[in-house]
Design an enzyme around this catalytic site. Structure first.
Site, PDB file in Angstrom:
ATOM      1  N   ILE A  16       0.855  -1.201   0.000  1.00  0.00           N
ATOM      2  CA  ILE A  16       0.000   0.000   0.000  1.00  0.00           C
ATOM      3  C   ILE A  16       0.887   1.247   0.000  1.00  0.00           C
ATOM      4  O   ILE A  16       0.645   2.201  -0.738  1.00  0.00           O
ATOM      5  CB  ILE A  16      -0.965   0.021   1.207  1.00  0.00           C
ATOM      6  CG1 ILE A  16      -1.962  -1.132   1.098  1.00  0.00           C
ATOM      7  CG2 ILE A  16      -1.711   1.355   1.282  1.00  0.00           C
ATOM      8  CD1 ILE A  16      -2.906  -1.262   2.279  1.00  0.00           C
ATOM      9  N   ARG A  98      -5.827 -15.564  16.314  1.00  0.00           N
ATOM     10  CA  ARG A  98      -6.285 -14.171  16.291  1.00  0.00           C
ATOM     11  C   ARG A  98      -5.637 -13.363  17.422  1.00  0.00           C
ATOM     12  O   ARG A  98      -5.229 -12.231  17.245  1.00  0.00           O
ATOM     13  CB  ARG A  98      -7.798 -14.170  16.487  1.00  0.00           C
ATOM     14  CG  ARG A  98      -8.563 -13.392  15.451  1.00  0.00           C
ATOM     15  CD  ARG A  98     -10.015 -13.826  15.479  1.00  0.00           C
ATOM     16  NE  ARG A  98     -10.705 -13.262  16.649  1.00  0.00           N
ATOM     17  CZ  ARG A  98     -11.282 -12.065  16.655  1.00  0.00           C
ATOM     18  NH1 ARG A  98     -11.252 -11.297  15.591  1.00  0.00           N
ATOM     19  NH2 ARG A  98     -11.898 -11.630  17.731  1.00  0.00           N
ATOM     20  N   ASP A 159     -14.264   0.390   1.614  1.00  0.00           N
ATOM     21  CA  ASP A 159     -15.527  -0.362   1.586  1.00  0.00           C
ATOM     22  C   ASP A 159     -16.645   0.500   0.998  1.00  0.00           C
ATOM     23  O   ASP A 159     -17.479   0.033   0.218  1.00  0.00           O
ATOM     24  CB  ASP A 159     -15.881  -0.811   3.004  1.00  0.00           C
ATOM     25  CG  ASP A 159     -14.717  -1.525   3.660  1.00  0.00           C
ATOM     26  OD1 ASP A 159     -14.342  -2.600   3.175  1.00  0.00           O
ATOM     27  OD2 ASP A 159     -14.151  -0.989   4.639  1.00  0.00           O
ATOM     28  N   ARG A 162     -16.138   0.668  -2.646  1.00  0.00           N
ATOM     29  CA  ARG A 162     -16.512  -0.615  -3.248  1.00  0.00           C
ATOM     30  C   ARG A 162     -18.032  -0.698  -3.416  1.00  0.00           C
ATOM     31  O   ARG A 162     -18.531  -1.203  -4.439  1.00  0.00           O
ATOM     32  CB  ARG A 162     -16.042  -1.772  -2.355  1.00  0.00           C
ATOM     33  CG  ARG A 162     -14.551  -2.041  -2.449  1.00  0.00           C
ATOM     34  CD  ARG A 162     -14.099  -2.964  -1.326  1.00  0.00           C
ATOM     35  NE  ARG A 162     -12.711  -3.392  -1.502  1.00  0.00           N
ATOM     36  CZ  ARG A 162     -11.984  -3.959  -0.551  1.00  0.00           C
ATOM     37  NH1 ARG A 162     -12.511  -4.175   0.657  1.00  0.00           N
ATOM     38  NH2 ARG A 162     -10.737  -4.325  -0.783  1.00  0.00           N
ATOM     39  N   HIS A 187     -14.325  -2.601   9.866  1.00  0.00           N
ATOM     40  CA  HIS A 187     -13.714  -2.912   8.566  1.00  0.00           C
ATOM     41  C   HIS A 187     -13.358  -4.398   8.584  1.00  0.00           C
ATOM     42  O   HIS A 187     -12.210  -4.782   8.767  1.00  0.00           O
ATOM     43  CB  HIS A 187     -12.468  -2.059   8.310  1.00  0.00           C
ATOM     44  CG  HIS A 187     -11.690  -2.555   7.121  1.00  0.00           C
ATOM     45  ND1 HIS A 187     -12.151  -2.432   5.836  1.00  0.00           N
ATOM     46  CD2 HIS A 187     -10.518  -3.216   7.023  1.00  0.00           C
ATOM     47  CE1 HIS A 187     -11.290  -2.993   5.006  1.00  0.00           C
ATOM     48  NE2 HIS A 187     -10.286  -3.488   5.700  1.00  0.00           N
TER      49      HIS A 187
HETATM   50  P1  NAI Z   1       2.555  -5.109   3.509  1.00  0.00           P
HETATM   51  O1  NAI Z   1       2.899  -6.300   4.332  1.00  0.00           O
HETATM   52  O2  NAI Z   1       2.930  -5.071   2.058  1.00  0.00           O
HETATM   53  O3  NAI Z   1       3.198  -3.802   4.189  1.00  0.00           O
HETATM   54  C1  NAI Z   1       3.182  -3.572   5.556  1.00  0.00           C
HETATM   55  C2  NAI Z   1       4.458  -2.848   5.908  1.00  0.00           C
HETATM   56  O4  NAI Z   1       4.412  -2.508   7.294  1.00  0.00           O
HETATM   57  C3  NAI Z   1       5.710  -3.704   5.702  1.00  0.00           C
HETATM   58  O5  NAI Z   1       6.666  -2.985   4.921  1.00  0.00           O
HETATM   59  C4  NAI Z   1       6.225  -3.919   7.115  1.00  0.00           C
HETATM   60  O6  NAI Z   1       7.647  -4.026   7.198  1.00  0.00           O
HETATM   61  C5  NAI Z   1       5.709  -2.668   7.798  1.00  0.00           C
HETATM   62  N1  NAI Z   1       5.663  -2.738   9.264  1.00  0.00           N
HETATM   63  C6  NAI Z   1       5.451  -3.812  10.070  1.00  0.00           C
HETATM   64  N2  NAI Z   1       5.539  -3.468  11.352  1.00  0.00           N
HETATM   65  C7  NAI Z   1       5.791  -2.139  11.377  1.00  0.00           C
HETATM   66  C8  NAI Z   1       6.003  -1.220  12.424  1.00  0.00           C
HETATM   67  N3  NAI Z   1       5.974  -1.594  13.694  1.00  0.00           N
HETATM   68  N4  NAI Z   1       6.245   0.073  12.089  1.00  0.00           N
HETATM   69  C9  NAI Z   1       6.304   0.458  10.806  1.00  0.00           C
HETATM   70  N5  NAI Z   1       6.130  -0.381   9.773  1.00  0.00           N
HETATM   71  C10 NAI Z   1       5.874  -1.663  10.055  1.00  0.00           C
HETATM   72  O7  NAI Z   1       1.001  -4.889   3.688  1.00  0.00           O
HETATM   73  P2  NAI Z   1      -0.006  -3.995   2.834  1.00  0.00           P
HETATM   74  O8  NAI Z   1      -0.620  -4.817   1.779  1.00  0.00           O
HETATM   75  O9  NAI Z   1       0.677  -2.725   2.458  1.00  0.00           O
HETATM   76  O10 NAI Z   1      -1.154  -3.714   3.915  1.00  0.00           O
HETATM   77  C11 NAI Z   1      -0.888  -2.961   5.072  1.00  0.00           C
HETATM   78  C12 NAI Z   1      -2.014  -3.081   6.064  1.00  0.00           C
HETATM   79  O11 NAI Z   1      -3.201  -2.495   5.572  1.00  0.00           O
HETATM   80  C13 NAI Z   1      -2.382  -4.519   6.434  1.00  0.00           C
HETATM   81  O12 NAI Z   1      -2.613  -4.565   7.829  1.00  0.00           O
HETATM   82  C14 NAI Z   1      -3.667  -4.752   5.683  1.00  0.00           C
HETATM   83  O13 NAI Z   1      -4.455  -5.735   6.307  1.00  0.00           O
HETATM   84  C15 NAI Z   1      -4.291  -3.388   5.800  1.00  0.00           C
HETATM   85  N6  NAI Z   1      -5.343  -3.074   4.815  1.00  0.00           N
HETATM   86  C16 NAI Z   1      -6.397  -2.303   5.229  1.00  0.00           C
HETATM   87  C17 NAI Z   1      -7.375  -1.900   4.364  1.00  0.00           C
HETATM   88  C18 NAI Z   1      -8.510  -1.038   4.837  1.00  0.00           C
HETATM   89  O14 NAI Z   1      -9.416  -0.784   4.030  1.00  0.00           O
HETATM   90  N7  NAI Z   1      -8.561  -0.570   6.068  1.00  0.00           N
HETATM   91  C19 NAI Z   1      -7.353  -2.309   2.949  1.00  0.00           C
HETATM   92  C20 NAI Z   1      -6.196  -3.088   2.590  1.00  0.00           C
HETATM   93  C21 NAI Z   1      -5.231  -3.463   3.503  1.00  0.00           C
END
Ligand code: NAI
Length: 331
Positions: A16, A98, A159, A162, A187
């Protein structure tokens, strides 16, 4: 010319983050006349990749981008930030309970809450994207008591968008002519996408989505489950979770919050419940909101039928359970 705004993106080396930072640097989030300084935080194992993202931001020569900080130090990252987009978190891995995932995220959001509270600019606006988004935002709020609760939100705009997208596809109308859907609650797959007040602009004026669709059966079942399960459908198709749509909707969330929602239009945001619509105070719950002068307010007085009531309460119940699970991780 405007002073630059400082925007923090945590988890900026992730997928993201990679979609989001160029949007911010192009003015998609704060407008084409607002210069920005980007602060990007990630953890040590991602430090090199994060630095690569910084190199690309420089190479893209964005006219609005007035500075880039890439760091693994939360204090440096939070310094003087006006907007904080919290994308970093601990993902659920196969075989994990979980409670284990919750526990990791509770400790991350507790620590980052303190860093923000101590180092961010006054009146910093916070958007939590990382899952469990509502509960991470709640933990952040609890551990940053000097940040006003109205400044802490979570993302349910994806959402919301969507839901607009599904209606637009079904009716074959332009998505920007559809408005006032609502996402209630968490969410998660218990969220309730509600079209009871949604309308479409047509050549014969505003018409309700219910009358135009003309199929309550679709609206009360397949439409709802499609929106609820869309995240899983994207993962199945892409083998990765939604990233460009998540980044785009995070920009929509902040842009509308800061610059205001158009007259007669509401959006969905996860915000601290004040008890509106009978939702227990003390939860971060997605409500219909309008924004003006940098502040959101919950749309009041919408009629809630029995079907909606049941769905709104079910998703509240899940949030109450998540909250107590999160608190049990603090002990
Ligand atoms: P990703 O795994 O590609 O990126 C997450 C990043 O966070 C990684 O680079 C990781 O090293 C970093 N990270 C982990 N712990 C950290 C910390 N303590 N401090 C700073 N950075 C840290 O995941 P992605 O696909 O980018 O998704 C990120 C989050 O967004 C996930 O939790 C996902 O479930 C959530 N999400 C939420 C949505 C929403 O609508 N609210 C929609 C899509 C994803």
């Amino acid at each position: 010319a405007k002073d630059p705004a400082t925007v923090l993106v945590t988890g900026a080396a992730g997928q993201i983050g990679y979609a989001l930072v160029p949007m911010i640097a192009r003015g998609v989030m704060l407008g084409p006349d607002q210069p920005v300084i980007l602060h990007m935080l990630d953890i040590e194992p991602a430090a090199e990749a994060l630095n690569g993202v910084k190199m690309e931001l420089i190479d893209a020569a964005f006219p609005l981008l007035r500075g880039v900080v890439a760091t693994t130090d939360a204090v440096e990252a939070c310094k003087d930030v006006n907007i904080a987009i919290m994308v970093g978190g601990f993902p659920r891995k196969e075989g994990m309970e979980r409670k284990d995932v919750m526990s990791k995220n509770v400790s991350i959001y507790k620590a980052q809450a303190s860093a923000l509270e101590q180092h961010a600019a006054p009146n910093c606006k916070v958007l939590v994207v990382a899952n469990p988004a509502n509960t991470n935002a709640l933990i952040l709020k609890e551990f940053a008591p000097s940040i006003p609760e109205k400044n802490i939100t979570c993302l349910t705009r994806l959402d919301h968008n969507r839901a607009l997208g599904q209606i637009s596809e079904r009716l074959n109308v332009h998505v920007s002519d559809v408005k006032n859907v609502t996402i209630w609650g968490n969410h998660s797959s218990t969220q309730y996408p509600d079209v009871n007040h949604a309308t479409v602009s047509t050549i014969s004026g505003q018409r309700t989505v219910r009358e135009l669709v003309g199929d309550d059966n679709w609206l009360n079942s397949e439409f709802i489950t499609t929106v609820q399960q869309r995240g899983a459908a994207i993962i199945k198709a892409r083998k990765l979770s939604s990233a460009l749509s998540a980044a785009s909707s995070a920009c929509d969330h902040i842009r509308d919050w800061v610059l205001g929602t158009p007259k007669g239009t509401w959006v969905s945001m996860g915000v601290y419940s004040d008890g509106s619509y009978g939702i227990q105070p003390g939860l971060i719950y997605s409500f219909p909101v309008t924004c003006e002068k940098g502040e959101w307010s919950i749309v009041q007085g919408l009629k809630i039928d029995e079907f909606s009531r049941g769905k709104m309460d079910a998703t509240a119940k899940e949030l109450i359970e998540e909250k107590s699970l999160a608190y049990s991780c603090l002990e």
